[in-house]
Design a protein around this motif. Structure first.
Motif, PDB file in Angstrom:
ATOM      1  N   ARG A  11      -6.516  -7.693  13.075  1.00  0.00           N
ATOM      2  CA  ARG A  11      -5.448  -8.046  12.117  1.00  0.00           C
ATOM      3  C   ARG A  11      -5.370  -7.042  10.978  1.00  0.00           C
ATOM      4  NH1 ARG A  11      -6.574 -14.458  11.480  1.00  0.00           N
ATOM      5  NH2 ARG A  11      -6.215 -14.971  13.653  1.00  0.00           N
ATOM      6  N   GLU A  12      -6.506  -6.402  10.665  1.00  0.00           N
ATOM      7  CA  GLU A  12      -6.564  -5.435   9.569  1.00  0.00           C
ATOM      8  C   GLU A  12      -5.576  -4.299   9.782  1.00  0.00           C
ATOM      9  OE1 GLU A  12      -7.607  -3.459   6.174  1.00  0.00           O
ATOM     10  OE2 GLU A  12      -8.232  -5.464   6.696  1.00  0.00           O
ATOM     11  N   GLY A  13      -5.543  -3.763  10.989  1.00  0.00           N
ATOM     12  CA  GLY A  13      -4.547  -2.765  11.324  1.00  0.00           C
ATOM     13  C   GLY A  13      -4.864  -1.330  10.946  1.00  0.00           C
ATOM     14  N   SER A  14      -5.991  -1.054  10.315  1.00  0.00           N
ATOM     15  CA  SER A  14      -6.317   0.332   9.994  1.00  0.00           C
ATOM     16  C   SER A  14      -6.990   0.993  11.198  1.00  0.00           C
ATOM     17  CB  SER A  14      -7.243   0.405   8.777  1.00  0.00           C
ATOM     18  OG  SER A  14      -8.531  -0.074   9.121  1.00  0.00           O
ATOM     19  N   ASP A  15      -6.987   2.316  11.221  1.00  0.00           N
ATOM     20  CA  ASP A  15      -7.618   3.035  12.335  1.00  0.00           C
ATOM     21  C   ASP A  15      -9.099   2.704  12.433  1.00  0.00           C
ATOM     22  OD1 ASP A  15      -5.242   4.213  13.039  1.00  0.00           O
ATOM     23  OD2 ASP A  15      -5.646   6.091  11.976  1.00  0.00           O
ATOM     24  N   ALA A  16      -9.803   2.633  11.303  1.00  0.00           N
ATOM     25  CA  ALA A  16     -11.233   2.338  11.313  1.00  0.00           C
ATOM     26  C   ALA A  16     -11.495   0.931  11.836  1.00  0.00           C
ATOM     27  CB  ALA A  16     -11.815   2.493   9.913  1.00  0.00           C
ATOM     28  N   ALA A  17     -10.684  -0.031  11.412  1.00  0.00           N
ATOM     29  CA  ALA A  17     -10.847  -1.409  11.876  1.00  0.00           C
ATOM     30  C   ALA A  17     -10.561  -1.512  13.369  1.00  0.00           C
ATOM     31  CB  ALA A  17      -9.932  -2.349  11.091  1.00  0.00           C
ATOM     32  N   ASP A  18      -9.532  -0.803  13.832  1.00  0.00           N
ATOM     33  CA  ASP A  18      -9.208  -0.814  15.264  1.00  0.00           C
ATOM     34  C   ASP A  18     -10.338  -0.225  16.091  1.00  0.00           C
ATOM     35  OD1 ASP A  18      -6.778  -1.968  14.666  1.00  0.00           O
ATOM     36  OD2 ASP A  18      -5.633  -0.112  14.884  1.00  0.00           O
ATOM     37  N   GLU A  19     -10.912   0.860  15.616  1.00  0.00           N
ATOM     38  CA  GLU A  19     -12.011   1.510  16.347  1.00  0.00           C
ATOM     39  C   GLU A  19     -13.243   0.604  16.391  1.00  0.00           C
ATOM     40  OE1 GLU A  19     -14.762   5.501  16.038  1.00  0.00           O
ATOM     41  OE2 GLU A  19     -12.754   5.555  15.195  1.00  0.00           O
ATOM     42  N   LEU A  20     -13.571  -0.015  15.266  1.00  0.00           N
ATOM     43  CA  LEU A  20     -14.717  -0.919  15.233  1.00  0.00           C
ATOM     44  C   LEU A  20     -14.479  -2.136  16.116  1.00  0.00           C
ATOM     45  CD1 LEU A  20     -17.497  -1.639  14.221  1.00  0.00           C
ATOM     46  CD2 LEU A  20     -16.447  -2.528  12.129  1.00  0.00           C
ATOM     47  N   ALA A  21     -13.277  -2.691  16.098  1.00  0.00           N
ATOM     48  CA  ALA A  21     -12.947  -3.836  16.947  1.00  0.00           C
ATOM     49  C   ALA A  21     -13.110  -3.472  18.415  1.00  0.00           C
ATOM     50  CB  ALA A  21     -11.523  -4.312  16.673  1.00  0.00           C
ATOM     51  N   ALA A  22     -12.647  -2.281  18.792  1.00  0.00           N
ATOM     52  CA  ALA A  22     -12.768  -1.844  20.183  1.00  0.00           C
ATOM     53  C   ALA A  22     -14.231  -1.664  20.578  1.00  0.00           C
ATOM     54  CB  ALA A  22     -11.999  -0.547  20.397  1.00  0.00           C
ATOM     55  N   THR A  23     -15.030  -1.091  19.697  1.00  0.00           N
ATOM     56  CA  THR A  23     -16.461  -0.889  19.967  1.00  0.00           C
ATOM     57  C   THR A  23     -17.154  -2.236  20.169  1.00  0.00           C
ATOM     58  OG1 THR A  23     -16.493   1.165  18.720  1.00  0.00           O
ATOM     59  CG2 THR A  23     -18.604   0.079  19.040  1.00  0.00           C
ATOM     60  N   LEU A  24     -16.892  -3.168  19.265  1.00  0.00           N
ATOM     61  CA  LEU A  24     -17.514  -4.501  19.390  1.00  0.00           C
ATOM     62  C   LEU A  24     -17.038  -5.223  20.638  1.00  0.00           C
ATOM     63  CD1 LEU A  24     -17.302  -5.744  15.700  1.00  0.00           C
ATOM     64  CD2 LEU A  24     -19.362  -5.075  16.945  1.00  0.00           C
ATOM     65  N   ALA A  25     -15.766  -5.143  20.924  1.00  0.00           N
ATOM     66  CA  ALA A  25     -15.219  -5.841  22.087  1.00  0.00           C
ATOM     67  C   ALA A  25     -15.830  -5.328  23.380  1.00  0.00           C
ATOM     68  CB  ALA A  25     -13.693  -5.682  22.124  1.00  0.00           C
ATOM     69  N   ARG A  26     -16.090  -4.027  23.470  1.00  0.00           N
ATOM     70  CA  ARG A  26     -16.712  -3.482  24.677  1.00  0.00           C
ATOM     71  C   ARG A  26     -18.131  -3.989  24.851  1.00  0.00           C
ATOM     72  NH1 ARG A  26     -13.990   1.163  22.961  1.00  0.00           N
ATOM     73  NH2 ARG A  26     -15.856   2.018  21.990  1.00  0.00           N
ATOM     74  N   ARG A  27     -18.808  -4.333  23.781  1.00  0.00           N
ATOM     75  CA  ARG A  27     -20.197  -4.796  23.860  1.00  0.00           C
ATOM     76  C   ARG A  27     -20.308  -6.279  24.126  1.00  0.00           C
ATOM     77  NH1 ARG A  27     -23.038  -1.415  18.990  1.00  0.00           N
ATOM     78  NH2 ARG A  27     -22.566   0.648  19.828  1.00  0.00           N
ATOM     79  N   LEU A  28     -19.225  -7.010  23.936  1.00  0.00           N
ATOM     80  CA  LEU A  28     -19.260  -8.455  24.165  1.00  0.00           C
ATOM     81  C   LEU A  28     -19.211  -8.770  25.648  1.00  0.00           C
ATOM     82  CD1 LEU A  28     -16.791  -9.684  21.417  1.00  0.00           C
ATOM     83  CD2 LEU A  28     -19.255 -10.042  21.474  1.00  0.00           C
ATOM     84  N   ALA A  29     -19.892  -9.806  26.038  1.00  0.00           N
ATOM     85  CA  ALA A  29     -19.824 -10.250  27.425  1.00  0.00           C
ATOM     86  C   ALA A  29     -18.417 -10.756  27.722  1.00  0.00           C
ATOM     87  CB  ALA A  29     -20.834 -11.364  27.659  1.00  0.00           C
ATOM     88  N   ALA A  30     -17.990 -10.584  28.945  1.00  0.00           N
ATOM     89  CA  ALA A  30     -16.671 -11.080  29.335  1.00  0.00           C
ATOM     90  C   ALA A  30     -16.637 -12.583  29.237  1.00  0.00           C
ATOM     91  CB  ALA A  30     -16.359 -10.632  30.763  1.00  0.00           C
ATOM     92  N   GLU A  31     -15.499 -13.125  28.819  1.00  0.00           N
ATOM     93  CA  GLU A  31     -15.352 -14.586  28.737  1.00  0.00           C
ATOM     94  C   GLU A  31     -15.362 -15.175  30.134  1.00  0.00           C
ATOM     95  OE1 GLU A  31     -12.582 -16.334  25.962  1.00  0.00           O
ATOM     96  OE2 GLU A  31     -12.188 -14.315  25.196  1.00  0.00           O
ATOM     97  N   GLU A  32     -15.998 -16.302  30.258  1.00  0.00           N
ATOM     98  CA  GLU A  32     -16.070 -16.974  31.578  1.00  0.00           C
ATOM     99  C   GLU A  32     -15.123 -18.131  31.641  1.00  0.00           C
ATOM    100  OE1 GLU A  32     -20.077 -17.918  32.502  1.00  0.00           O
ATOM    101  OE2 GLU A  32     -20.756 -15.930  32.013  1.00  0.00           O
TER     102      GLU A  32
END
Length: 55
Positions: free
Chosen positions: A34-55
């Motif tokens: 929701r933040e919308g900045s490049d840094a926030a988008d990059e961090l969100a993508a990094t965290l999302a890749r590390r999260l387990a897939a939803e079951e």
């Protein structure tokens, strides 16, 4: 909490616990998106890749 105490807790190996639960991490990713900045988008993508897939 002061910074010295915070780092002492972080570095105490006998008391390590996960920083976030899976649910908390997913909420952080949504907030960052929701933040919308490049840094926030990059961090969100990094965290999302590390999260387990939803079951």
């Amino acid at each position: 909490m002061d910074e010295a105490r915070l780092w002492a807790q972080i570095e105490a190996p006998e008391e390590r616990r996960p920083l976030l639960t899976i649910g908390e991490a997913r909420a952080v990713v949504q907030l960052l998106r929701r933040e919308g900045s490049d840094a926030a988008d990059e961090l969100a993508a990094t965290l999302a890749r590390r999260l387990a897939a939803e079951e």
